[in-house]
Scaffold this motif. Structure first.
Motif, PDB file in Angstrom:
ATOM      1  N   TYR A 131      67.282  -7.340 -83.470  1.00  0.00           N
ATOM      2  CA  TYR A 131      68.496  -6.805 -84.027  1.00  0.00           C
ATOM      3  C   TYR A 131      68.547  -5.426 -84.182  1.00  0.00           C
ATOM      4  N   CYS A 132      69.450  -4.895 -83.960  1.00  0.00           N
ATOM      5  CA  CYS A 132      69.575  -3.307 -84.419  1.00  0.00           C
ATOM      6  C   CYS A 132      70.481  -2.949 -85.351  1.00  0.00           C
ATOM      7  N   PHE A 133      69.778  -2.154 -86.340  1.00  0.00           N
ATOM      8  CA  PHE A 133      70.812  -1.789 -87.427  1.00  0.00           C
ATOM      9  C   PHE A 133      71.695  -0.517 -86.930  1.00  0.00           C
ATOM     10  N   GLY A 134      71.340   0.030 -85.915  1.00  0.00           N
ATOM     11  CA  GLY A 134      72.246   1.223 -85.337  1.00  0.00           C
ATOM     12  C   GLY A 134      73.430   0.786 -84.848  1.00  0.00           C
ATOM     13  N   CYS A 135      73.241  -0.338 -83.667  1.00  0.00           N
ATOM     14  CA  CYS A 135      74.421  -0.576 -82.996  1.00  0.00           C
ATOM     15  C   CYS A 135      74.747  -1.825 -83.143  1.00  0.00           C
ATOM     16  N   SER A 136      74.185  -2.758 -83.834  1.00  0.00           N
ATOM     17  CA  SER A 136      74.506  -4.283 -83.880  1.00  0.00           C
ATOM     18  C   SER A 136      74.075  -4.981 -82.727  1.00  0.00           C
ATOM     19  N   ALA A 137      73.153  -4.529 -81.750  1.00  0.00           N
ATOM     20  CA  ALA A 137      72.945  -5.169 -80.778  1.00  0.00           C
ATOM     21  C   ALA A 137      72.021  -6.453 -81.171  1.00  0.00           C
ATOM     22  N   LYS A 138      72.166  -7.643 -80.806  1.00  0.00           N
ATOM     23  CA  LYS A 138      71.364  -8.612 -81.217  1.00  0.00           C
ATOM     24  C   LYS A 138      71.184  -9.711 -80.214  1.00  0.00           C
ATOM     25  N   GLY A 139      69.937 -10.722 -80.357  1.00  0.00           N
ATOM     26  CA  GLY A 139      69.953 -11.715 -79.587  1.00  0.00           C
ATOM     27  C   GLY A 139      68.679 -12.365 -79.083  1.00  0.00           C
ATOM     28  N   ASP A 140      68.635 -12.931 -78.139  1.00  0.00           N
ATOM     29  CA  ASP A 140      67.079 -13.434 -77.750  1.00  0.00           C
ATOM     30  C   ASP A 140      66.699 -12.671 -76.568  1.00  0.00           C
ATOM     31  N   ILE A 141      65.715 -13.419 -75.825  1.00  0.00           N
ATOM     32  CA  ILE A 141      65.193 -12.771 -74.654  1.00  0.00           C
ATOM     33  C   ILE A 141      66.064 -12.714 -73.586  1.00  0.00           C
ATOM     34  N   PHE A 142      67.055 -13.642 -73.460  1.00  0.00           N
ATOM     35  CA  PHE A 142      67.976 -13.675 -72.552  1.00  0.00           C
ATOM     36  C   PHE A 142      68.911 -12.507 -72.675  1.00  0.00           C
ATOM     37  N   THR A 143      69.494 -12.407 -73.854  1.00  0.00           N
ATOM     38  CA  THR A 143      70.493 -11.505 -74.293  1.00  0.00           C
ATOM     39  C   THR A 143      69.864  -9.787 -74.050  1.00  0.00           C
ATOM     40  N   PHE A 144      68.485  -9.892 -74.359  1.00  0.00           N
ATOM     41  CA  PHE A 144      67.890  -8.537 -74.370  1.00  0.00           C
ATOM     42  C   PHE A 144      67.665  -8.211 -72.817  1.00  0.00           C
ATOM     43  N   VAL A 145      67.329  -9.096 -71.865  1.00  0.00           N
ATOM     44  CA  VAL A 145      66.948  -8.795 -70.335  1.00  0.00           C
ATOM     45  C   VAL A 145      68.491  -8.547 -69.955  1.00  0.00           C
ATOM     46  N   GLU A 146      69.428  -9.171 -70.128  1.00  0.00           N
ATOM     47  CA  GLU A 146      70.923  -8.878 -69.732  1.00  0.00           C
ATOM     48  C   GLU A 146      71.204  -7.517 -70.066  1.00  0.00           C
ATOM     49  N   LYS A 147      71.355  -7.230 -71.295  1.00  0.00           N
ATOM     50  CA  LYS A 147      71.521  -5.990 -71.575  1.00  0.00           C
ATOM     51  C   LYS A 147      70.778  -4.686 -71.275  1.00  0.00           C
ATOM     52  N   PHE A 148      69.373  -4.948 -71.171  1.00  0.00           N
ATOM     53  CA  PHE A 148      68.396  -3.951 -70.742  1.00  0.00           C
ATOM     54  C   PHE A 148      68.710  -3.708 -69.347  1.00  0.00           C
ATOM     55  N   GLU A 149      68.692  -4.726 -68.467  1.00  0.00           N
ATOM     56  CA  GLU A 149      68.652  -4.446 -66.911  1.00  0.00           C
ATOM     57  C   GLU A 149      70.074  -4.450 -66.496  1.00  0.00           C
ATOM     58  N   GLY A 150      71.164  -4.738 -67.316  1.00  0.00           N
ATOM     59  CA  GLY A 150      72.594  -4.647 -66.992  1.00  0.00           C
ATOM     60  C   GLY A 150      72.881  -5.645 -66.011  1.00  0.00           C
ATOM     61  N   ILE A 151      72.403  -6.956 -66.279  1.00  0.00           N
ATOM     62  CA  ILE A 151      72.843  -7.992 -65.342  1.00  0.00           C
ATOM     63  C   ILE A 151      73.546  -9.174 -66.216  1.00  0.00           C
ATOM     64  N   ASP A 152      73.804 -10.188 -65.533  1.00  0.00           N
ATOM     65  CA  ASP A 152      74.595 -11.203 -66.174  1.00  0.00           C
ATOM     66  C   ASP A 152      73.557 -12.234 -66.429  1.00  0.00           C
ATOM     67  N   PHE A 153      73.948 -13.254 -67.224  1.00  0.00           N
ATOM     68  CA  PHE A 153      72.912 -14.353 -67.582  1.00  0.00           C
ATOM     69  C   PHE A 153      72.019 -14.894 -66.721  1.00  0.00           C
ATOM     70  N   MET A 154      72.680 -15.232 -65.465  1.00  0.00           N
ATOM     71  CA  MET A 154      72.063 -15.804 -64.393  1.00  0.00           C
ATOM     72  C   MET A 154      71.022 -14.919 -63.822  1.00  0.00           C
ATOM     73  N   SER A 158      78.239   1.149 -88.393  1.00  0.00           N
ATOM     74  CA  SER A 158      77.393   0.295 -88.408  1.00  0.00           C
ATOM     75  C   SER A 158      76.516  -0.074 -89.514  1.00  0.00           C
ATOM     76  N   ILE A 159      75.908   1.196 -89.974  1.00  0.00           N
ATOM     77  CA  ILE A 159      75.081   1.177 -90.863  1.00  0.00           C
ATOM     78  C   ILE A 159      75.502   0.977 -92.229  1.00  0.00           C
ATOM     79  N   GLU A 160      76.810   1.372 -92.471  1.00  0.00           N
ATOM     80  CA  GLU A 160      77.564   1.219 -93.643  1.00  0.00           C
ATOM     81  C   GLU A 160      77.841  -0.444 -93.890  1.00  0.00           C
ATOM     82  N   ARG A 161      77.845  -0.929 -92.718  1.00  0.00           N
ATOM     83  CA  ARG A 161      78.238  -2.555 -92.702  1.00  0.00           C
ATOM     84  C   ARG A 161      76.990  -3.204 -93.127  1.00  0.00           C
ATOM     85  N   LYS A 162      76.146  -2.816 -92.443  1.00  0.00           N
ATOM     86  CA  LYS A 162      74.778  -3.628 -92.833  1.00  0.00           C
ATOM     87  C   LYS A 162      74.519  -3.358 -94.251  1.00  0.00           C
ATOM     88  N   ILE A 163      74.396  -2.189 -94.779  1.00  0.00           N
ATOM     89  CA  ILE A 163      74.075  -2.209 -96.472  1.00  0.00           C
ATOM     90  C   ILE A 163      74.954  -2.839 -97.153  1.00  0.00           C
TER      91      ILE A 163
END
Ligand SMILES: [Zn+2]
Length: 573
Positions: A55-78, A452-457
């Motif tokens: 979870y990121c408080f700066g940009c609201s990115a969140k998820g599990d290992i699959f979401t992470f790899v998708e976002k990080f590597e710029g690929i789809d779920f498959m 994003s920070i304001e929303r978290k607080i």
């Protein structure tokens, strides 16, 4: 498929997966890091082993290992599934995945075409001799799956038709094209008489091709690339990244070369952290989702080694988006009309030497101007045209000041004059006029982070379970954001905040929430102080220009800068 996902999740811990991409520090029961998905100096990215989530408080990115790899590597779920399955040693049952999935069908066509091209190269002696003659070893040919497209109009099309693929699907991946001429067979092969370099996404699936002509007929282009397709976005895919990503991370820098030949030769020479720019559209429209964004998540350091010819020098302009992402860009000055592939073919050691000679991009750019015995007016014009576009892209003040200082030293001109010229240049070339536009983008990014920070607080404060509208925290928040905004906050009802409070509860355990809230308030204050500081710096420039008194402004700047330093200390301990 869901059992695959479960299998993989059971075998791989989120801390190991995320930790293999970025450096994680332990923070209580969780881990934290600087977020790979937005620019930040202090960590607001958290990984919870307990919940197997990030979870990121700066940009609201969140998820599990699959979401992470998708976002990080710029690929789809498959793609993420493929990457993680390989890691976990889980075999994916291909048939069950491919069912009714058009994208999977397109990947399959590309995979079959790649095998077809590879076999062609093995069978065609002339093509094989040609590629070996360029200095490639058989191992490199195999690793990069280099192939050959026979010089014929319909060989590949016939082969794929024989495998049962429809023309529309083969055309959709850019392998065949429809002719406008009436009569006869309307479809023909796009790649003919070319050495084929398959281009893969970061998980290693082939998504496109680059074909180099073998026999120059004087009218066809030397290189031909696949068009953009549903699988291939030119602004997001870098040739060779699938093979280079682990070593870019390990060695903490990437080498960017121009062409496919340069890349495979550089890998062959042991520089397995090399990627190629050819075919990639470098824009910074997508910021961290762009090709450079992908690279900068692996390492901020990049060494650019383009050809020494005019085209290569022009290509250097393409690094501007890397600069605006805050990457540390160094440039290799390749001399004598050569390209990296020539150098490596000559002697691998010369490639190592060339890379050693890298210079900071400002030093490189300034040194290209320094030789000319030009008049001051001409120098000023050259600086404006050849260097300022890069300087303007630098996202932070301190390195921008440093760059100006370096240019002044190289060209023996006054820093003050340069600084004034730069201001004039930025005014005359406001963001949005070209593709770089770093200022506008970083502005919107800042706003996003702030909101994003304001929303978290708000979420935490209104979360009944923990604070039940904690008055003290609300007072602190009001102090930071000002009365007007505080009114808006107060007017929010539980319904408005339902999602936010839930997010807060899910994200934090029962413990630590108080500490997190304090930290978030500090981050929020930092954003507001920075905004104020920027305003005062602008006031200062204006006052100086008008020869007005600056004492009060200086005092403010001093106070604000000190507070930023204090907050930095508080948030990093
Ligand atoms: Zn983030």
């Amino acid at each position: 498929m869901s059992t695959h996902v479960q299998d993989i999740k059971e075998r791989l811990g989120i801390v190991d997966v995320v930790g293999s991409y970025i450096k994680l520090d332990k923070s209580g029961t969780n881990y934290k890091a600087r977020c790979p998905f937005h620019n930040e100096k202090t960590p607001s990215f958290y990984v919870s082993p307990e919940r197997s989530s990030f979870y990121c408080f700066g940009c609201s990115a969140k998820g599990d290992i699959f979401t992470f790899v998708e976002k990080f590597e710029g690929i789809d779920f498959m793609g993420a599934l493929k990457v993680l399955a390989e890691r976990a040693g889980v075999r994916l049952d291909k048939l069950s995945e491919a069912k009714d999935n058009r994208k999977e069908l397109l990947y399959k066509i590309l995979e079959d075409a790649t095998i077809f091209f590879e076999n062609n190269l093995k069978k065609d002696e002339a093509a094989h001799a040609y590629i070996l003659g360029r200095g490639l070893t058989q191992k490199t040919i195999d690793t990069f799956r280099i192939g050959y497209a026979i010089n014929d109009w319909r060989t590949l099309r016939a082969y794929l038709k024989g495998k049962g693929y429809k023309d529309e699907d083969v055309a959709a991946v850019g392998l065949i094209k429809k002719t406008e001429k009436p009569g006869g067979d309307p479809y023909y092969d796009v790649f003919r008489g070319r050495i084929i370099f398959p281009i893969s996404d970061s998980s290693g699936r082939v998504v496109a091709y680059s074909g180099r002509i073998i026999v120059d007929d004087g009218k066809s282009p030397k290189y031909l690339n696949s068009p953009e397709t549903v699988l291939y976005s030119k602004s997001k895919i870098l040739y060779g990244l699938d093979k280079a990503k682990i070593d870019v991370r390990k060695r903490d820098y990437s080498i960017l070369v121009e062409g496919q030949m340069d890349l495979v030769m550089s890998h062959q020479a042991g520089y397995t952290n090399t990627v190629a720019a050819s075919g990639t559209a470098f824009t910074d429209d997508d910021g961290k989702d762009s090709a450079f964004g992908l690279l900068t998540r692996l390492s901020d350091n990049i060494v650019v080694a383009f050809d020494s010819d005019a085209a290569g020098q022009k290509a250097v302009k393409r690094i501007v988006p890397a600069i605006s992402l805050g990457m540390n860009v160094k440039i290799v000055d390749i001399k004598g009309g050569k390209d990296p592939a020539d150098i490596i073919k000559g002697n691998e050691k010369d490639w190592a030497k060339a890379l050693e000679s890298k210079k900071d991009f400002i030093d490189y750019l300034a040194s290209t101007l320094v030789d000319s015995k030009a008049t001051p007016a001409v120098v000023a014009k050259q600086v404006r045209e050849e260097i300022f576009p890069y300087v303007r892209a630098i996202p932070l003040d301190t390195p921008r000041f440093h760059a100006i200082k370096r240019i002044a030293e190289h060209l023996a001109i006054s820093e003050d004059a340069l600084w004034k010229d730069l201001q004039t240049y930025v005014r005359a070339n406001p963001p949005g006029r070209d593709t770089t536009a770093p200022a506008a983008r970083s502005e919107s990014r800042k706003l996003e982070r702030l909101e994003s920070i304001e929303r978290k607080i708000l979420g935490i404060i209104h979360s009944k379970k923990y604070f039940d509208g904690d008055e003290k925290k609300i007072k602190e928040l009001e102090k930071i954001v000002g009365e007007e905004k505080a009114k808006i906050f107060k007017a929010l009802t539980k319904d408005d905040l339902g999602e936010l409070t839930l997010e807060a509860e899910v994200t934090y355990g029962d413990t630590k929430i108080e500490k997190e809230c304090t930290l978030l308030l500090l981050h929020l204050e930092e954003e507001y102080v920075k905004k104020r500081l920027e305003q005062r710096l602008a006031d200062l420039h204006r006052a100086e220009k008008a020869d007005n008194a600056t004492d009060d402004i200086m005092k403010d700047i001093d106070v604000l800068s000190k507070r930023i330093q204090e907050i930095k200390k508080l948030t990093t301990t």
